[in-house]
Enzyme design. Sequence first.
Site, PDB file in Angstrom:
ATOM      1  CD  GLN A 166      -2.749   1.215   2.506  1.00 54.09           C
ATOM      2  OE1 GLN A 166      -3.485   0.104   2.571  1.00 54.09           O
ATOM      3  NE2 GLN A 166      -2.607   2.060   3.585  1.00 54.09           N
ATOM      4  N   GLY A 167       0.711   2.153  -1.032  1.00 53.92           N
ATOM      5  CA  GLY A 167       1.502   3.371  -0.983  1.00 53.92           C
ATOM      6  C   GLY A 167       0.549   4.653  -0.670  1.00 53.92           C
ATOM      7  CE1 TYR A 168      -4.006   4.263  -0.456  1.00 56.81           C
ATOM      8  CE2 TYR A 168      -5.159   4.427   1.574  1.00 56.81           C
ATOM      9  CZ  TYR A 168      -5.053   4.201   0.089  1.00 56.81           C
ATOM     10  OH  TYR A 168      -6.289   3.690  -0.016  1.00 56.81           O
ATOM     11  CB  SER A 169       2.386   6.854   5.038  1.00 60.15           C
ATOM     12  OG  SER A 169       1.043   6.279   5.734  1.00 60.15           O
ATOM     13  CD  GLU A 215      -6.509  -0.756   7.544  1.00 55.97           C
ATOM     14  OE1 GLU A 215      -5.322  -0.956   7.842  1.00 55.97           O
ATOM     15  OE2 GLU A 215      -6.699   0.489   7.247  1.00 55.97           O
ATOM     16  CG  ASN A 231      -3.216   7.583  20.629  1.00 57.91           C
ATOM     17  OD1 ASN A 231      -3.668   6.594  20.231  1.00 57.91           O
ATOM     18  ND2 ASN A 231      -2.647   7.479  21.763  1.00 57.91           N
ATOM     19  CD  GLU A 232      -1.095  12.718  19.439  1.00 59.24           C
ATOM     20  OE1 GLU A 232      -0.724  12.705  20.841  1.00 59.24           O
ATOM     21  OE2 GLU A 232      -1.052  11.906  18.480  1.00 59.24           O
TER      22      GLU A 232
END
Length: 381
Positions: free
Chosen positions: A125-128, A243, A365-366
Amino acid sequence: MNETAFRAEVAGWLARELTGEFACLRHRGGPGDEEAFPALRKAWERKLAEGGWVGAAWPQAHGGRGLPLELQLAFHEEYVRAGGPGRMGHIGETLLAPTLIAFGTPEQQRRFLPGIREGREFWCQGYSEPGAGSDLAAISTRCWQDGDMWRVQGQKVWTSLAHESDWIFVIARSTPGSVGREGLTFLLMPLDQPGIEIQPIRQMTGEAEFNAVFFDGAATDAGCIVGKPGEGWRVAMALLGFERGASTLGQQMHFVHEMQLVVDAAIATGTAFDPAIRERIADAWIGLRALRHNALRMLAGNDGAVRPESLMYKYAWSNWHRELGQLAMDVLGAAGDVRSDDAAVRRLQQVFFFSRADTIYAGTNEIQLNIIAERALAMPR
């Protein structure tokens, strides 16, 4: 087939097949351990395919078995209970394939689904990106049409098992000057080509299942655009929705196994007699049961809407798992502070180190708290 008979079928098949050369794969290859036996785990994917277990949840029209939700859950639970290894084909089977079934053209479905279903082609997966980890809408990787091809320039990071994959799905910016969710395109790209460089990222666990992937004019043909150019955000968000599927129960069964390792270590080290440790173990068990009930509630909705319980799920499990990792180290005591050749100690060290990242990847988390506040509770930005 009723659920009891189905569970017996799955358990029996695994008992027969997860033997011989595959016996060493039991409980291996999960998060923090994904570098374990990659070639053998790919062979295991082909064995699963022969048994009809890959894509079993897909509609029959696309080569699946059309299993209802309760049997999907049963499969995942029995798989982990038997020690089934981490799936090399997970991203292709449970993320990309449902996306292609929902948004792909018939040609794309014919081209890519069989390779996934037969355990022959593996996806990442190429997201971030380095400057857009938790904010997917801030990506800067760009793509453009070049005759019958589309080319990509930029970088993706934290790409799980890219070095073991054949293809990558990429979200890139196709409209120059666009910002945010607009002007994005979802592409399918072969990894073995000039213009793509894969660099492993060594983690403090000692493993390197993550990678940085660099694109320098890498190409894919125009038939590998899912949806239309500019519709990438819609496709990408739909993929992330898949997901939250039945495999969440499988993830929790993996957590059950890790928790048992913690309990076994507590008994072995004598910390099981420490009231504070016993209380934390009890709290962990309660938390895991709460995760299970929330997942069942989340999966019960079949109207296609994003339910509030699904928005809180990532925040809940990642924090629970991080606390389990800390509990594991406290149970081990001084033995957990140095690198160990003891397999039991080493496994719990991996849980601790890898779980530190759980509250960062796939949305910090934020970010998760912002999502819960804005989308579930309708609070102002």
